[in-house]
Write a protein that holds these residues in place. Structure first.
Motif, mmCIF file in Angstrom:
data_model
loop_
_atom_site.group_PDB
_atom_site.id
_atom_site.type_symbol
_atom_site.label_atom_id
_atom_site.label_comp_id
_atom_site.label_asym_id
_atom_site.label_seq_id
_atom_site.Cartn_x
_atom_site.Cartn_y
_atom_site.Cartn_z
ATOM 1 N N MET A 82 29.693 41.818 36.171
ATOM 2 C CA MET A 82 29.852 42.255 34.741
ATOM 3 C C MET A 82 30.890 41.007 34.231
ATOM 4 N N ILE A 83 30.405 40.280 33.152
ATOM 5 C CA ILE A 83 31.153 39.303 32.216
ATOM 6 C C ILE A 83 31.474 39.653 31.006
ATOM 7 N N ILE A 84 32.707 39.953 30.468
ATOM 8 C CA ILE A 84 32.950 40.181 28.976
ATOM 9 C C ILE A 84 33.332 38.922 28.528
ATOM 10 N N ARG A 85 32.800 38.421 27.319
ATOM 11 C CA ARG A 85 33.307 37.209 26.512
ATOM 12 C C ARG A 85 33.397 37.495 25.225
ATOM 13 N N LYS A 86 33.548 36.578 24.347
ATOM 14 C CA LYS A 86 33.561 36.725 23.088
ATOM 15 C C LYS A 86 32.342 36.638 22.478
ATOM 16 N N ILE B 61 34.372 40.166 18.395
ATOM 17 C CA ILE B 61 33.210 40.693 18.937
ATOM 18 C C ILE B 61 33.437 40.279 20.391
ATOM 19 N N LEU B 62 33.286 41.404 21.255
ATOM 20 C CA LEU B 62 33.029 41.169 22.757
ATOM 21 C C LEU B 62 31.882 41.462 23.129
ATOM 22 N N PHE C 19 28.625 46.023 23.691
ATOM 23 C CA PHE C 19 29.425 45.124 22.931
ATOM 24 C C PHE C 19 30.288 46.041 21.862
ATOM 25 N N CYS C 20 31.483 45.551 21.801
ATOM 26 C CA CYS C 20 32.448 46.284 21.074
ATOM 27 C C CYS C 20 32.933 45.249 19.822
ATOM 28 N N THR C 21 33.332 45.668 18.729
ATOM 29 C CA THR C 21 33.823 44.853 17.631
ATOM 30 C C THR C 21 35.317 45.532 17.073
#
Length: 155
Positions: free
Chosen positions: A1-5, A57-58, A69-71
């Motif tokens: 899993m990758i988390i990015r903006k 935003i992620l 996603f999370c903001t």
């Protein structure tokens, strides 16, 4: 899993994930009528544009699929946190939340707050949030219960 903006190119996937998560993941906590009015928020283009322009935003990706996603709004308010129905209980929400909390700490925020659904309440409690108040939100004449929650970031 990758988390990015996140960016505007993520909006379509975010809106789909928002609606599907409400439909499938929250169905044990809310009536069909409540779910329908809640997910109708996906149609509020002005609100989504404000999220894209004004919030951090992620986005969590599994391969090329958006799985969460999370903001973060104004540095201290978690506005949206959704994980794909097929990717529940895999640590995605926790990974997104952890990065959001780190961002708030870097911005020297003293606390985080969120308005949390019945479904998400146990997760937020696990992350150290406390319930400040139960509240009733009326959307298109339909009442929904959620919780105003917060967490101190001061160690």
């Amino acid at each position: 899993m990758i988390i990015r903006k996140g960016n505007t190119g993520d909006l379509t996937d975010m809106k789909l994930l928002f609606a599907e998560t409400i439909t499938y993941v929250c169905k044990d906590d809310y009536t069909n009528e409540q779910l329908e009015v809640w997910k109708s928020g996906v149609e509020n283009e002005e609100r989504w544009q404000k999220v894209m322009e004004e919030q951090l935003i992620l986005v969590a990706l599994h391969g090329d699929k958006t799985v969460g996603f999370c903001t973060l709004n104004q540095g201290n308010y978690i506005d949206l946190l959704f994980v794909h129905k097929d990717y529940q209980h895999r640590g995605i929400a926790q990974a997104l939340y952890t990065q959001i909390e780190q961002e708030a700490i870097q911005q020297e925020e003293s606390k985080l707050s969120a308005d949390v659904s019945k479904t998400a309440k146990p997760f937020f409690e696990k992350m150290g949030f406390k319930v400040n108040a139960e509240q009733t939100v009326t959307v298109k004449g339909i009442d929904l219960i959620n919780y105003k929650m917060s967490k101190s970031l001061i160690k």
